[in-house]
Design a protein around this motif. Structure first.
Motif: not given
Length: 86
Positions: A78-86, A55-57, A62-63, A35-39
């Motif tokens: 990478s030290e900075a937060p990075v984009g979306t994994a799909r 990061d939260p996004g 569905d990843t 669920d979203s909490l487990a993710v």
């Protein structure tokens, strides 16, 4: 898969008690009954395990694990937060 996939497998099986037989590259968080909490918890544990900020996004139900593995492999170091994994 890269060396990151065994780490994902270990975290999912030990921390979240997902059966190893269900942890496949095409598996999604949703198909693993996360669920979203487990993710969100999984994202924190993976950050600690591989040193990549999710990061939260970044991580969604569905990843796929293959997408997450590639995302983490490409982002390692990478030290900075990075984009979306799909």
């Amino acid at each position: 898969m890269s060396a990151i996939h065994p780490t994902i497998t270990e975290v999912l099986s030990r921390t979240f008690r997902v059966p190893v037989a269900e942890i496949l590259p095409e598996s999604t968080m949703e198909s693993l009954d996360m669920d979203s909490l487990a993710v969100a918890e999984f994202a924190v544990v993976m950050r600690e395990a591989v040193g990549v900020e999710l990061d939260p996004g970044t991580l969604h139900r569905d990843t796929s694990l293959a997408g997450l593995t590639e995302f983490l492999r490409a982002s390692a170091g990478s030290e900075a937060p990075v984009g979306t994994a799909r």
